[in-house]
Write an enzyme that holds these catalytic residues in place. Structure first.
Site, PDB file in Angstrom:
ATOM      1  N   GLU A 117      -9.170  29.270 202.514  1.00  0.00           N
ATOM      2  CA  GLU A 117      -8.132  28.785 201.593  1.00  0.00           C
ATOM      3  C   GLU A 117      -6.793  28.708 202.323  1.00  0.00           C
ATOM      4  OE1 GLU A 117      -9.254  27.365 199.232  1.00  0.00           O
ATOM      5  OE2 GLU A 117     -11.123  28.388 198.782  1.00  0.00           O
TER       6      GLU A 117
ATOM      7  N   HIS B 278     -18.056  27.671 199.237  1.00  0.00           N
ATOM      8  CA  HIS B 278     -17.414  28.595 198.279  1.00  0.00           C
ATOM      9  C   HIS B 278     -18.162  28.585 196.938  1.00  0.00           C
ATOM     10  CE1 HIS B 278     -13.431  27.790 200.626  1.00  0.00           C
ATOM     11  NE2 HIS B 278     -14.370  28.336 201.370  1.00  0.00           N
TER      12      HIS B 278
ATOM     13  N   TYR C 106       0.638  20.356 206.531  1.00  0.00           N
ATOM     14  CA  TYR C 106       0.560  19.335 207.583  1.00  0.00           C
ATOM     15  C   TYR C 106       0.698  17.934 206.980  1.00  0.00           C
ATOM     16  CZ  TYR C 106      -1.499  16.939 211.681  1.00  0.00           C
ATOM     17  OH  TYR C 106      -1.756  16.126 212.746  1.00  0.00           O
TER      18      TYR C 106
END
Ligand code: MN
Ligand code: FE
Length: 360
Positions: A128, A237, A137
């Site tokens: 995460e 996940h 970014y």
């Protein structure tokens, strides 16, 4: 008596009696609590395997070129809807990734007791962080004002409602909670269901689909690539939280009542409704190759896969995937070689570090 255990190509010699005792003390919750990270003998082998798989997918945002994205963002070929989708994507995920990581660290990793579960949850939280970093970014590359992204999370009602839907399942578990009480076990089970299957598993997929359909039209190749890597992480996940939930139920079958199962299905119904509202907000008008109705059906399709995965009844049995190309786009297996190469590089650099340490 000693016994040799094998994990992959590694061998471990364990004392049989001690190993059996340690194995029996391992539980999803209410097992032996210890600061010592005693991974062996592994009880939840899937957790260790998943940890290795997640690590092998390691990526860094800076590996991805953003030049084309910047040119497109600054140029005038894009429609308002395309820009809006990118803003919604960056605005929503900037905070959503943090909320997931926070819940992993402060709720789930705190409450589970077996070390191999803490190991894989540590990796989850780290991923995460990578996702949050990839959003920084994108923000810096495109020159988006970060305050605008923050404001989106607080001011856009459809984002705010998705946020509140998950955080209310997290705050109740941040205290000394008695996990021998079945009501509290259900609270934790619901937290795992909400974060893994409803949020990461369903409510992330509207934007994933929209951003990837832009990517498919050669728009925002860098952002699209980061979302593909993120999506691959998310699939791990989802599997992690599905396995956690299933093993929690196996070990505490008293919590899996018909009423509780229906409560979880109702929770998914709410998650789907919130996601459809959100999709309408992202796609207020039709755009090239993007139909809100198709994305909504896609969410119904995905939600049923999540419900099925944890043994709950489906909401739209037999529903078809309206966007089959999306599963294809999300299938990164074809690029396995790229990652094998990366992993080799990371392994090389850590081997190098070890050699240097020896020199000291
Ligand atoms: Mn994520
Ligand atoms: Fe995630």
């Amino acid at each position: 008596m000693e016994k040799t255990f094998e994990i992959g190509d590694r061998k471990f010699v364990l004392d049989q009696a001690k190993a059996e005792q340690a194995f029996a003390a391992k539980k999803i919750i209410n097992g032996l609590k210890t600061e010592a990270f005693n991974l062996l003998p592994l009880k939840y082998v899937w957790a260790y395997d998943l940890y290795r798989a997640m690590k092998a997918n390691h990526w860094e945002p800076e590996d991805i070129q953003m030049q084309k994205d910047i040119e497109q963002w600054q140029g005038n070929e894009l429609s308002d809807v395309e820009r809006w989708i990118i803003r919604m994507g960056i605005g929503y995920f900037s905070a959503a990734e943090g909320i997931v990581g926070d819940n992993v660290i402060h709720v789930v990793r705190e409450l589970v007791t077996a070390p191999e579960l803490k190991l894989v949850l540590g990796r989850h939280a780290h991923e995460e962080n990578i996702h949050a970093d990839s959003l920084l970014y994108m923000i810096s590359s495109l020159g988006i004002n970060p305050h605008e992204c923050e404001a989106m999370f607080e001011q856009i009602p459809t984002i705010k409602r998705k946020n509140e839907f998950v955080t209310r399942q997290s705050h109740a578990l941040r205290r000394d909670i008695d996990l021998t009480d079945p009501k509290n076990k259900q609270l934790l089970a619901k937290n795992m269901f909400v974060f893994g299957q409803c949020m990461e598993g369903t409510q992330f997929y509207g934007l994933f689909g929209m951003v990837l359909s832009l990517w498919r039209q050669n728009k925002f190749p860098g952002i699209g690539q980061m979302f593909r890597y993120t999506l691959r992480d998310e699939s791990n996940h989802i599997a992690l939280f599905r396995n956690l939930l299933k093993d929690l139920i196996n070990e505490n079958p008293e919590i899996w009542t018909p009423e509780f199962r229906e409560e979880l299905v109702d929770t998914m119904i709410e998650a789907v409704a919130l996601e459809k509202e959100f999709i309408s907000d992202c796609l207020p008008v039709g755009a090239v190759g993007l139909s809100a109705a198709e994305f909504c059906q896609y969410i119904d399709f995905i939600a049923d896969r999540r419900l099925e995965g944890v043994g709950l009844r489906q909401l739209n049995p037999g529903i078809q995937n309206p966007l089959p190309w999306l599963s294809e786009t999300m299938d990164l297996k074809k690029e396995a070689n790229f990652f094998e190469q990366r992993v080799t590089e990371y392994q090389k650099s850590s081997a190098l570090a070890a050699v240097n340490d020896d020199d000291l």
